[in-house]
Design an enzyme around this catalytic site. Sequence first.
Site, PDB file in Angstrom:
ATOM      1  N   HIS B  25       0.843  -1.204   0.000  1.00 31.08           N
ATOM      2  CA  HIS B  25       0.000   0.000   0.000  1.00 31.08           C
ATOM      3  C   HIS B  25       0.874   1.248   0.000  1.00 31.08           C
ATOM      4  CE1 HIS B  25      -4.078  -1.638   1.653  1.00 31.08           C
ATOM      5  NE2 HIS B  25      -3.485  -2.547   0.921  1.00 31.08           N
ATOM      6  N   THR B  99     -14.894  -6.300 -16.402  1.00 26.16           N
ATOM      7  CA  THR B  99     -15.887  -6.547 -17.443  1.00 26.16           C
ATOM      8  C   THR B  99     -16.707  -5.274 -17.560  1.00 26.16           C
ATOM      9  OG1 THR B  99     -17.706  -7.252 -16.026  1.00 26.16           O
ATOM     10  CG2 THR B  99     -16.113  -8.949 -16.650  1.00 26.16           C
ATOM     11  N   TYR B 144      -8.427  -8.039  10.253  1.00 29.22           N
ATOM     12  CA  TYR B 144      -7.840  -8.197   8.917  1.00 29.22           C
ATOM     13  C   TYR B 144      -6.341  -7.910   9.045  1.00 29.22           C
ATOM     14  CZ  TYR B 144      -8.101  -7.964   3.753  1.00 29.22           C
ATOM     15  OH  TYR B 144      -7.979  -8.194   2.396  1.00 29.22           O
ATOM     16  N   LYS B 188      -4.015 -11.540   5.255  1.00 30.85           N
ATOM     17  CA  LYS B 188      -3.685 -11.304   3.852  1.00 30.85           C
ATOM     18  C   LYS B 188      -2.332 -11.949   3.579  1.00 30.85           C
ATOM     19  CE  LYS B 188      -5.285  -8.882   0.977  1.00 30.85           C
ATOM     20  NZ  LYS B 188      -6.306  -9.355  -0.008  1.00 30.85           N
ATOM     21  N   ASP B 216      -5.693 -15.409   2.709  1.00 26.60           N
ATOM     22  CA  ASP B 216      -6.025 -14.894   1.374  1.00 26.60           C
ATOM     23  C   ASP B 216      -4.768 -14.471   0.639  1.00 26.60           C
ATOM     24  OD1 ASP B 216      -6.920 -13.554  -0.870  1.00 26.60           O
ATOM     25  OD2 ASP B 216      -7.632 -11.803   0.237  1.00 26.60           O
ATOM     26  N   HIS B 315     -16.233  -8.649   1.275  1.00 26.59           N
ATOM     27  CA  HIS B 315     -14.918  -8.168   0.900  1.00 26.59           C
ATOM     28  C   HIS B 315     -14.766  -6.698   1.288  1.00 26.59           C
ATOM     29  CE1 HIS B 315     -12.442  -6.135  -2.318  1.00 26.59           C
ATOM     30  NE2 HIS B 315     -11.579  -7.016  -1.856  1.00 26.59           N
ATOM     31  N   ASN B 317     -12.059  -3.181   0.543  1.00 27.95           N
ATOM     32  CA  ASN B 317     -10.858  -2.411   0.198  1.00 27.95           C
ATOM     33  C   ASN B 317     -10.704  -1.329   1.257  1.00 27.95           C
ATOM     34  OD1 ASN B 317     -11.627  -2.847  -3.185  1.00 27.95           O
ATOM     35  ND2 ASN B 317      -9.635  -3.335  -2.341  1.00 27.95           N
ATOM     36  N   HIS B 344     -11.194  -2.832   6.399  1.00 30.20           N
ATOM     37  CA  HIS B 344      -9.891  -2.190   6.590  1.00 30.20           C
ATOM     38  C   HIS B 344      -9.948  -1.107   7.663  1.00 30.20           C
ATOM     39  CE1 HIS B 344      -8.966  -4.126   2.774  1.00 30.20           C
ATOM     40  NE2 HIS B 344      -7.717  -3.693   2.805  1.00 30.20           N
TER      41      HIS B 344
END
Lengths: 418, 418
Positions: B25, B99, B144, B188, B216, B315, B317, B344
């Site tokens: 990050h 997509t 997390y 993570k 993950d 999920h 971010n 987060h």
Amino acid sequence: MTIREIRVTPVAFRDPPLLNAAGVHEPWALRTIVEVVTDEGLTGLGETYGDLGHLGKVRECAKSLIGLDVHDMNTMYARIGAIVGGVVSDLHGLTGAATKEKSVDRVFAAFEVACLDIRGKAAGVPVVDLLGGKARDAVPYSAYLFYKWAGHPGEEPDRFGAALDEAGIVEQAALLIKEYGFQSIKLKGGVFPPDQEIAAIKALREAFPGMPLRLDPNAVWSVETSIRVGRELEGTLQYLEDPTAEISGMSEVAAAVPMPLATNMCVVTPEHLPPAIASRAIGVLLLDHHYWGGLVRSSHIATLCDTFGLSLSMHSNSHLGISLAAMTHLAAATPNLTFACDTHTPWQDGQDVVVPGSLRFVDGAVPVPAGPGLGVELDRDALARMNEQYEKCGIVARDDTTYMQRFEPGFTARKPRW
Amino acid sequence: MTIREIRVTPVAFRDPPLLNAAGVHEPWALRTIVEVVTDEGLTGLGETYGDLGHLGKVRECAKSLIGLDVHDMNTMYARIGAIVGGVVSDLHGLTGAATKEKSVDRVFAAFEVACLDIRGKAAGVPVVDLLGGKARDAVPYSAYLFYKWAGHPGEEPDRFGAALDEAGIVEQAALLIKEYGFQSIKLKGGVFPPDQEIAAIKALREAFPGMPLRLDPNAVWSVETSIRVGRELEGTLQYLEDPTAEISGMSEVAAAVPMPLATNMCVVTPEHLPPAIASRAIGVLLLDHHYWGGLVRSSHIATLCDTFGLSLSMHSNSHLGISLAAMTHLAAATPNLTFACDTHTPWQDGQDVVVPGSLRFVDGAVPVPAGPGLGVELDRDALARMNEQYEKCGIVARDDTTYMQRFEPGFTARKPRW
């Protein structure tokens, strides 16, 4: 907005002798009207089946919902689930197998629609806006044709007259199209030997060239017969609805006929979707908020169908204006519901529990009612009259088969019949 | 309630040097804050990605939404679809393939959340009530954990300190659990060779017996490595998240490891669901309303997952309080979202654009904000300050890889790495 009171009123209205695979419609059709009242005095309307077992469950559940907020659908669903508990027997054999989930969804739906009606009224918006807003301004319905007797035995013929052959069906189609402007046609089959129904579809094709046609024999054919009929009607049908029973049977037929198969019988609750999708049994699902758990859950199922490439139409049982309004709001808010919906409205021929005016057909489509909530108002005199009819009519559960056997003692609703 | 104005404000906030498979990050994380204002003066809040390409699409679409009613989601979605049009490049490689649909969903979501905020405020109910009501009063989140440097190179160490081995990870977990009360842990991974991450999980198991654990590695392992790690962690992981890339790879791994696989990478838009379900690639979907098209569409996907026997988690971010509120309302209204969600939030360490107080952690769970709408209020001073930070920070798009390469020139984000 807390629920203060729920009124549950069974009603009966005249129904013509419409023939189907299970027998023939009785002289009275039943529905249950639900009125949910909040502590601010807002009232929401719901409409559901009128059969006595279902009515009892609706009444029992209604008591458990007093004090809930009209937004609290998850708690409402859980409470109804706890009460309905086991498997409720299927209502009348024309909407597929009974499951616990389907029974819960069926009771829940009437209350959910009423709560959405209240939420719409409180927010000053039509129910379509609570479902994502209009994807279309008016919802097309199809001319829903039935083989029928001229009238109920022992009574004068009704104004629709008999339809027992190709000519009668074409004449009926012409009448409904003239009066409502329908632009697609569905024939309820499963009544006569398949060749006669093939001939009726061909006669409709000739009489109404270019008009989309559907045939629904209510799963009364074998796989072999279904395949034969499907092949003979190549290029003629928009879709073939429930030719045979069970997902496995439909899957065999689907692989062998040129048109998509539709269903409101073998896929009637979420658990049926995975096997139906895996076996490519259907191309079109006929949604029906009355047993898919109300309008919001139906919109979830619509997304699922879109995700898996299934098209959508909408199923109908004999119903009144509250349901027609709910169906119209749902269909208007569902972009991928692109086939014209079914409705029995013409057969109720003006009988209704809602004040006339807000629901009308323009070129076969119902413009979304513009008023807040469902946009329909209860006609209390009509409700009282139809409730009186319910009390007097002597029918407490739909039974097309026994009624048919009164006139054709040898009749059975066995499947497959052909 | 017509949309009169939409304000779109990019913000930046300090972010610790958290390591992942793509790199590390950067010192500043970006978000875009959306304020939708109606003609009555009601304001709704939304929060989305801050990357420049996305910000541009959000700004462009915002203009096209002026004059729309806040209920009219179908029209809003269509308008955004017409503008976003083609494929927007993926933001940063950690949330799967790009997509067209996902790009539309990603832009739409911020406006949808803001409109729900307005509708909740207008109706005087929290957003959870617009999504079906509370299935739970508080939403559990997981601790997390990230491998991390002590501080950004050239800066003082941050208060979390380094976590570059088992001891550091266990210490970090203890800190987050002490401060937030988390009752499950996600690590993570994808940063160090798999054996080191296996050791970290085993150290966490020993330090926190009975606490559900997840790992993950962001799809940075081969199928073979994934299977080896999965087998070595039998009995230790609640689920293994995105061990390898693509639905086909995940399917191979899923068949060979004892725990369910979860994803927010190989299934990130509706079209991925049919092949993932058919190939049994995943057991758990990590929903994220930011790219699944907002809260209502996410609830549709939740029903789809329930129908097909997929479990749900959520999920995250790097995000601020508007998103935390939205995530909490959605998770609270989703009965089958039974795994603790990712967030987060601890890494933002108090930085926020919302006024403190309405969002808090109690035993690792966020009680659903009780106020109308999202229940959070914009802190205009903080917004201005964070926007100033955005203007000054020099970062316009997240790029963990290039930032990492500044310090480890040989670093690549190749997959599989192990």
